[in-house]
Design a protein around this motif. Structure first.
Motif, short mmCIF file in Angstrom:
data_model
loop_
_atom_site.label_atom_id
_atom_site.label_comp_id
_atom_site.label_asym_id
_atom_site.label_seq_id
_atom_site.Cartn_x
_atom_site.Cartn_y
_atom_site.Cartn_z
N GLU A 22 7.47 8.04 5.80
CA GLU A 22 7.64 9.25 5.74
C GLU A 22 8.67 10.71 4.86
O GLU A 22 8.72 11.46 4.34
CB GLU A 22 7.14 10.31 6.72
N PHE B 89 0.73 -1.59 -0.54
CA PHE B 89 -0.11 -0.35 -0.19
C PHE B 89 1.06 0.85 -0.03
O PHE B 89 0.74 2.19 -1.06
CB PHE B 89 -1.00 -0.03 1.73
N PHE B 90 1.91 0.77 0.53
CA PHE B 90 3.37 2.23 0.92
C PHE B 90 3.39 2.44 -0.27
O PHE B 90 4.13 3.55 -0.84
CB PHE B 90 3.65 2.81 2.22
N PHE C 144 1.44 4.13 -2.78
CA PHE C 144 0.62 5.63 -2.31
C PHE C 144 1.98 6.57 -2.73
O PHE C 144 1.83 8.05 -2.62
CB PHE C 144 0.76 5.77 -0.87
N MET D 178 -0.71 3.62 9.89
CA MET D 178 -1.33 3.42 8.74
C MET D 178 -1.79 4.49 8.67
O MET D 178 -1.90 4.70 7.65
CB MET D 178 -2.40 2.37 8.97
N THR E 161 -0.13 7.60 7.08
CA THR E 161 -0.89 8.14 5.23
C THR E 161 -1.45 9.84 5.75
O THR E 161 -1.08 10.70 4.87
CB THR E 161 -2.01 7.31 5.26
N TYR E 162 -1.60 10.36 6.59
CA TYR E 162 -1.74 11.89 7.37
C TYR E 162 -0.17 12.32 7.62
O TYR E 162 -0.15 13.26 5.99
CB TYR E 162 -2.07 11.77 8.50
N ILE F 126 2.01 11.89 5.04
CA ILE F 126 2.29 11.74 3.84
C ILE F 126 1.15 12.44 2.61
O ILE F 126 1.71 13.18 2.39
CB ILE F 126 2.06 10.56 3.34
N LEU F 127 -0.03 13.24 3.46
CA LEU F 127 -0.66 13.95 2.26
C LEU F 127 -0.80 15.41 3.42
O LEU F 127 -0.95 16.38 2.33
CB LEU F 127 -2.26 13.10 3.27
#
Lengths: 226, 115
Positions: free
Chosen positions: A177, A134-135, A138, A215, A219-220, A222-223
């Motif tokens: 990250e 996933f990562f 992403f 997770m 995810t946060y 990266i966004l």
């Protein structure tokens, strides 16, 4: 070239001696610095016994804070290359030269030792593989290029990256990250294939419960890049 | 007892508490400014019944004290957020200090135990 191997270690008395020895055996010319992240066991004396230079953090900062200490120290001591190696013995020091070579030839600013092929035997291996996949997808999407193993902690960095990471490094779960952070700041990143062993003692910091936090946090992160 | 008198007593107590801790220099000045102004606003709101009621009507709340409560809760949320910001900043500073101590200690013992 002044080369330093930074090994963050938290309660790794069972592994640290062997890890330091293995690096020293393969590469007697590099300086090995163990960042003892507030361990409550014999990590410090085991690392010193193996001939490493030990930085003792008076309290536990987490992997990010420990690794960053290595980068800050390397920056002050004017090292040209820092190689990050995990303290649990997963990373094979025989690949160290391959990582350094890429930087020496100035083909990249940061090199990631990557496990293209998964051969982990963890209980949560399916979930883990899913997470890694996933990562990778992403991060590849965000950085508009392909990454295969974004969670690998086996890395080499040149002076530019040492400087960058001394200023900012995430506190926990920094691997994914930092790739996005560095990539967005014009760092040339290259992945090369390395062998990775199953960890030989101690336990992974990522338990099933924490993986949910992992997770969401990553995810946060990266966004919402700084 | 009237709700407004109750509110007034509470906010007066608050103001006195804030002033006391500032006088003792226990509370940092930047925080104290915040607390003193909050207490003053509360005092004014509870003294000025008509103003509070018209404010409540303006946002469609028929029971004016409910407007006070709502405002209070929002204030508390903002305050908690501000405290989280402060904690994060302190955590960063603490990390830096810890790293610095580790590096300094390791370099000063270089000739003795290390290496």
């Amino acid at each position: 070239m002044k080369i330093m191997v930074a090994i963050p270690a938290y309660n790794e008395e069972k592994n640290i001696f062997r890890v330091v020895q293995a690096v020293k055996h393969h590469h007697p010319e590099v300086d090995v610095v163990v960042i003892n992240d507030g361990s409550r066991d014999g990590t410090e004396s085991e690392a010193q016994r193996a001939g490493a230079f030990v930085i003792n953090l008076p309290q536990n900062l987490g992997i990010g804070g420990a690794v960053q200490t290595g980068y800050i120290y390397a920056g002050r001591k004017d090292y040209d290359v820092v190689i990050q190696v995990d303290g649990d013995g997963q990373h094979n020091p025989k690949d160290l030269a391959k990582l350094v070579e890429v930087i020496e030839k100035n083909k990249a600013d940061m090199v990631i030792g990557s496990r293209f092929v998964e051969k982990t035997e963890y209980k949560s291996s399916k979930m883990r593989r899913l997470g890694i996949k996933f990562f990778s997808r992403f991060v590849s999407l965000v950085c508009r290029r392909n990454f295969f193993d974004t969670t690998s902690g086996y890395r080499a960095a040149n002076k530019k990256v040492i400087k960058l990471f001394s200023r900012y490094y995430p506190r926990d779960y920094p691997e994914v990250e930092t790739i996005v952070y560095a990539s967005k700041r014009g760092v040339r990143i290259k992945e090369i294939s390395v062998d990775m062993d199953k960890r030989q003692g101690g336990s992974s910091s990522i338990t099933p419960l924490r993986s949910i936090y992992y997770m969401i946090k990553v995810t946060y992160a990266i966004l919402l890049q700084p | 007892m009237n709700i407004y008198i109750y509110c007034l007593l509470l906010s007066m107590g608050f103001l006195m508490g804030a002033l006391y801790f500032v006088k003792k220099r226990v509370l940092n000045f930047n925080y104290s400014i915040f607390w003193i102004s909050i207490s003053l606003i509360l005092v004014i709101l509870s003294l000025n019944v008509r103003f509070t009621e018209s404010m409540a009507r303006a946002v469609g709340i028929s029971y004016a004290p409910a407007f006070l409560f709502l405002t209070g809760i929002v204030f508390v949320l903002v305050l908690i957020f501000y405290l989280n910001l402060t904690i994060s900043k302190m955590q960063r500073e603490l990390t830096l200090l810890t790293q610095e101590i580790g590096i300094i200690k390791s370099s000063s013992s270089e000739g003795e135990t290390n290496k």
